[in-house]
Enzyme design. Structure first.
Site, mmCIF file in Angstrom:
data_model
loop_
_atom_site.group_PDB
_atom_site.id
_atom_site.type_symbol
_atom_site.label_atom_id
_atom_site.label_comp_id
_atom_site.label_asym_id
_atom_site.label_seq_id
_atom_site.Cartn_x
_atom_site.Cartn_y
_atom_site.Cartn_z
ATOM 1 N N ASN A 162 1.091 -6.433 -0.265
ATOM 2 C CA ASN A 162 2.433 -6.676 0.456
ATOM 3 C C ASN A 162 2.161 -7.447 1.480
ATOM 4 O OD1 ASN A 162 1.774 -5.001 2.853
ATOM 5 N ND2 ASN A 162 1.619 -3.306 1.157
ATOM 6 N N ALA A 204 -0.091 1.729 8.364
ATOM 7 C CA ALA A 204 -0.395 0.792 7.199
ATOM 8 C C ALA A 204 0.885 0.908 6.404
ATOM 9 C CB ALA A 204 -1.603 1.673 6.534
ATOM 10 N N LYS A 239 -10.981 -9.297 -16.803
ATOM 11 C CA LYS A 239 -9.934 -9.997 -16.444
ATOM 12 C C LYS A 239 -8.831 -10.070 -17.795
ATOM 13 C CE LYS A 239 -8.548 -14.490 -15.154
ATOM 14 N NZ LYS A 239 -8.497 -15.624 -15.949
ATOM 15 N N ILE A 294 -0.644 9.263 2.347
ATOM 16 C CA ILE A 294 -1.631 9.674 3.303
ATOM 17 C C ILE A 294 -0.962 10.347 4.468
ATOM 18 C CG2 ILE A 294 -3.356 8.588 4.897
ATOM 19 C CD1 ILE A 294 -3.320 6.187 2.959
HETATM 20 N N1 CTP Z 1 2.690 6.125 3.979
HETATM 21 C C1 CTP Z 1 1.502 6.374 3.728
HETATM 22 N N2 CTP Z 1 1.069 6.554 2.571
HETATM 23 C C2 CTP Z 1 1.629 6.245 1.514
HETATM 24 C C3 CTP Z 1 2.897 5.486 1.704
HETATM 25 C C4 CTP Z 1 3.367 5.476 3.085
HETATM 26 O O1 CTP Z 1 0.746 7.051 4.638
HETATM 27 N N3 CTP Z 1 1.111 6.235 0.157
HETATM 28 C C5 CTP Z 1 2.879 6.043 5.444
HETATM 29 C C6 CTP Z 1 3.042 4.731 6.080
HETATM 30 O O2 CTP Z 1 2.025 4.272 6.828
HETATM 31 C C7 CTP Z 1 4.433 4.833 6.925
HETATM 32 C C8 CTP Z 1 5.271 5.564 6.549
HETATM 33 O O3 CTP Z 1 4.328 6.497 5.386
HETATM 34 O O4 CTP Z 1 3.864 5.616 8.254
HETATM 35 C C9 CTP Z 1 6.231 4.965 5.634
HETATM 36 O O5 CTP Z 1 6.701 5.829 4.569
HETATM 37 P P1 CTP Z 1 7.350 4.974 3.097
HETATM 38 O O6 CTP Z 1 7.876 6.455 2.518
HETATM 39 O O7 CTP Z 1 6.635 4.220 2.557
HETATM 40 O O8 CTP Z 1 8.713 4.782 3.782
HETATM 41 P P2 CTP Z 1 9.041 3.102 3.621
HETATM 42 O O9 CTP Z 1 7.986 2.149 3.674
HETATM 43 O O10 CTP Z 1 9.980 3.071 4.786
HETATM 44 O O11 CTP Z 1 9.778 3.164 2.230
HETATM 45 P P3 CTP Z 1 10.847 3.983 1.480
HETATM 46 O O12 CTP Z 1 12.171 4.083 2.505
HETATM 47 O O13 CTP Z 1 11.132 3.192 0.177
HETATM 48 O O14 CTP Z 1 10.184 5.190 1.159
#
Ligand code: CTP
Length: 407
Positions: free
Chosen positions: A208, A272, A286, A305
């Site tokens: 991303n 992150a 590949k 996480i």
């Molecule tokens: N996060 C994480 N591990 C993941 C996904 C997200 O630690 N596998 C953490 C990111 O670091 C951030 C927060 O969770 O602090 C964001 O949550 P996320 O659910 O990814 O929310 P959005 O990116 O806002 O997306 P969505 O609304 O689609 O859930």
């Protein structure tokens, strides 16, 4: 800012050694006492006389100089300092440190110390990029050695690229961060930052656009308040700040493992942009176009996480902070996310295209806590980081706002 602090400055043998003269001066201007140590090679670039004159004290040169050893032994010397700074840190010194060699005064001091060590590397761009130096840097980062720089730019050898000694004010700032006596002194905070890369095959990955700017600014601000920071970063565009322990990872699974390995921590900030999905079975080879039709990639969800770190238990940091990128009903969605992930605070930001926040230098956040929502005015990502770090220091000191652990 460094009044009364004692720095043991090891000067390695490289063309950038002349900048150590200015560094000594700036450190002393900031109030520090500097004991200089020169390798044999360093003395080929600058004279011990100039170094000693600027430091206002005798220069330590060789391990087996009996008169020096009688005054203060090398073990004592390495422990008397508040911080050891190596500038310039040459490829050779880094290799010796990574291997645990002690064959001269500088490397012996580095092996004998129980104090934090900050390296400011400087070397030719190819030497910095060499797999051996990259390996050594990883080993040293893993040992908790702090880094500042190197910078990218034209070099004395006529080449261009990363390898220049960090600017002297940046080294002084990193020294300040490593020694900071701020409100977070004695606290360990882990920060996740940057994107993750999820492999599809050995050459392709899902990623991303996160630059890692906000996470790096947060780590920098925390270190500036005296925290010991473990900075776990995916492959980000913005380099890590100086004076923090850097752990480099690629995937979400590696980021989770690194975060769990970094515990215990007083607080965790998950900045992150973790990839939500990874390819279930990344190909070992590949993938070829001729293999017939479009590839059928099955995605599975990555571990969360933030949610894992927030799970109640003895290892839970007292304060866990997450981010939420929203495009509508920001506070409402973020509040729901806070409850779902059981974290203490969420910093929500509106990333609708019109805001220019994604990839920009500014941020407009709403802090969601158990008490409610607090809108922060639009400010730079650096200011957001400062404000968050101050707020975190306050919460850890008073026990307010945090739900996990004992406060
Ligand atoms: N996060 C994480 N591990 C993941 C996904 C997200 O630690 N596998 C953490 C990111 O670091 C951030 C927060 O969770 O602090 C964001 O949550 P996320 O659910 O990814 O929310 P959005 O990116 O806002 O997306 P969505 O609304 O689609 O859930």
């Amino acid at each position: 800012m460094l009044a009364g602090r004692h720095i043991l400055l090891i000067i390695g043998g490289g063309i950038a050694a002349y900048k150590a003269l200015d560094l000594i001066r700036r450190l002393r201007d900031a109030g520090a006492e500097v004991t200089p140590v020169m390798t044999r090679a360093a003395a080929e670039f600058v004279t011990p006389l100039s170094v000693g004159a600027l430091a206002g004290r005798e220069v330590i040169t060789e391990l087996f100089d009996l008169s020096q050893e009688a005054k203060m032994g090398h073990i004592e010397l390495s422990r008397a300092a508040d911080l050891i700074v190596v500038a310039p840190a040459t490829a050779n010194l880094m290799a010796k440190m990574a291997a645990g060699l002690a064959d001269d005064m500088a490397s012996t001091l580095l092996l004998a110390t129980d104090k934090r060590v900050l390296l400011a590397p400087a070397m030719n761009v190819r030497m910095w990029g060499h797999p051996a130096t990259r390996r050594n840097r990883e080993v040293l980062e893993g040992d908790g050695i702090l880094f500042v720089g190197p910078d990218e730019g034209p070099m004395a050898c006529g080449e261009f690229g990363p390898g220049r000694l960090a600017e002297v004010p940046a080294i002084v700032a990193a020294v300040g961060a490593a020694l900071a006596d701020g409100p977070l002194k004695g606290r360990h905070v882990l920060v996740t930052s940057g994107p993750t890369h999820e492999p599809i095959d050995p050459v392709r990955y899902i990623a991303n656009r996160s630059s890692g700017a906000q996470g790096a600014a947060i780590a920098d601000a925390l270190a500036g308040l005296g925290a010991e920071v473990t900075f776990i970063t995916g492959p980000a565009e913005v380099p890590p700040p100086g004076g923090v322990k850097v752990v480099r990872v690629e995937t979400a699974a590696q980021m989770l493992a690194a975060a769990e390995a970094a515990l215990p921590a007083d607080a965790a900030i998950c900045a992150a942009a973790v990839a939500d999905w990874r390819v279930a079975e990344a190909s070992g080879q590949k993938m070829k176009k001729e293999a017939g039709g479009l590839p059928d990639l099955r995605l599975v969800e990555n571990p969360d996480i933030l949610a894992r770190l927030s799970t109640p238990g003895p290892q839970r940091p007292r304060l866990v902070v997450g981010f939420a990128a929203e495009t509508e009903r920001v506070a409402e969605h973020a509040a729901a996310k806070r409850q779902r992930k059981v974290c203490d605070w969420i910093l929500a930001n509106d990333v609708s295209p019109g805001t220019g926040i994604m990839g920009g230098t500014e941020n407009a956040v709403t802090l969601i806590t158990a008490e409610g929502a607090e809108d922060w005015p639009r400010m730079s990502k650096r200011q957001v980081a400062q404000r968050l770090a101050m707020k975190l220091a306050e919460a850890l000191a008073t026990g307010s706002g945090a739900s996990g652990g004992s406060i």
